[in-house]
Scaffold this active site. Structure first.
Site, PDB file in Angstrom:
ATOM      1  N   ASP A  40       0.664  -1.352  -0.086  1.00 29.11           N
ATOM      2  CA  ASP A  40       0.264   0.276   0.091  1.00 29.11           C
ATOM      3  C   ASP A  40       1.103   1.445  -0.059  1.00 29.11           C
ATOM      4  OD1 ASP A  40      -2.491   1.501   0.781  1.00 29.11           O
ATOM      5  OD2 ASP A  40      -1.477   2.220   3.152  1.00 29.11           O
ATOM      6  N   ASP A  47      -0.294   5.114   1.009  1.00 25.76           N
ATOM      7  CA  ASP A  47      -0.488   6.774   1.579  1.00 25.76           C
ATOM      8  C   ASP A  47      -0.676   5.519   3.205  1.00 25.76           C
ATOM      9  OD1 ASP A  47      -1.083   8.562   0.908  1.00 25.76           O
ATOM     10  OD2 ASP A  47      -2.525   7.492  -0.674  1.00 25.76           O
ATOM     11  N   ASP A  67      -1.371  -0.692   5.776  1.00 26.72           N
ATOM     12  CA  ASP A  67      -1.584  -0.068   7.467  1.00 26.72           C
ATOM     13  C   ASP A  67      -3.129  -0.195   8.201  1.00 26.72           C
ATOM     14  OD1 ASP A  67      -2.346   1.633   5.500  1.00 26.72           O
ATOM     15  OD2 ASP A  67      -2.487   3.265   7.382  1.00 26.72           O
TER      16      ASP A  67
END
Length: 218
Positions: free
Chosen positions: A8, A10, A169
């Site tokens: 991922d 961001d 995250d």
């Protein structure tokens, strides 16, 4: 050792929350709407631009398609121009990516950030890193947790899901991995909590980059 690691963007490779928050608040302010705090944006972002804009709007205005389009039309060009103002890679991330390149572990980005901005940001912050693919959201790639982007990278590289790892995250990232048949690793330096990652049954959880490195290279 993993053969392919998909990241991922961001909250995983880059800390972009300030630019995401500032750009959205700029658009909201231009439309005379209430603003949000940076902490609130950690739960607003992550599911693609359209969902972000909807979450930014007051609940009673979320059915107003005209207002939605107005906010989005201000946000998109502003964020594109300001996506590198405060954004920075997380500490030690570039060294980890470099080690992957050196050891022959393929790396890719699959993000819900708009594709044109995702590619621009990756090229800007990681110019020395070779990514086999950078995939953001566009008309050809539904937003995560849809597995299309991940499966495209698997097909491109010929790596089996068992030999790959998806790192992110948020719950969206863990769900993306599950939908793609990959093991997942949640990281704790991003925008969400350990509890969220556990609840979504992440296969691994990395407290820091050194721990992530052990998971990748073990």
């Amino acid at each position: 050792m993993k053969k392919l690691v998909l990241f991922d963007l961001d909250g995983t490779l880059i800390n972009s929350i300030d630019d995401l928050a500032d750009s959205a608040n700029y658009a909201l302010e231009k439309c005379g709407l209430p603003l949000h705090t940076v902490e609130e944006y950690k739960y607003i972002v992550g599911d693609g631009v359209d969902t972000k804009i909807l979450r930014c709007l007051p609940p009673e205005k979320r059915e107003n398609k005209e207002l939605f389009q107005k906010v989005k039309s201000i946000y998109m060009p502003y964020y594109s121009a300001h996506s590198q103002d405060k954004t920075r890679p997380y500490p030690e991330i570039e060294a980890l990516l470099s080690r992957c390149n050196e050891k022959g572990v393929l790396v890719a980005v699959v993000s819900n950030k708009p594709h044109t901005i995702a590619t621009k940001v990756v090229e800007h912050y990681f110019p020395k890193i070779h990514f086999v693919a950078t995939i953001g959201q566009n008309d050809e790639t539904p937003k995560k947790p849809d597995p299309t982007g991940v499966k495209r990278v698997l097909n491109q590289t010929g790596v089996s899901p068992a030999d790959a790892l998806y790192v992110g995250d948020t719950c969206v990232d863990i769900q993306t991995a599950k939908n793609s048949g990959l093991p997942s690793c949640g990281v704790l330096w991003g925008f969400r909590t350990k509890e969220e990652l556990i609840e979504n049954k992440a296969d691994f959880i990395a407290t820091d980059v050194q721990e992530l490195s052990k998971i990748i290279f073990s």
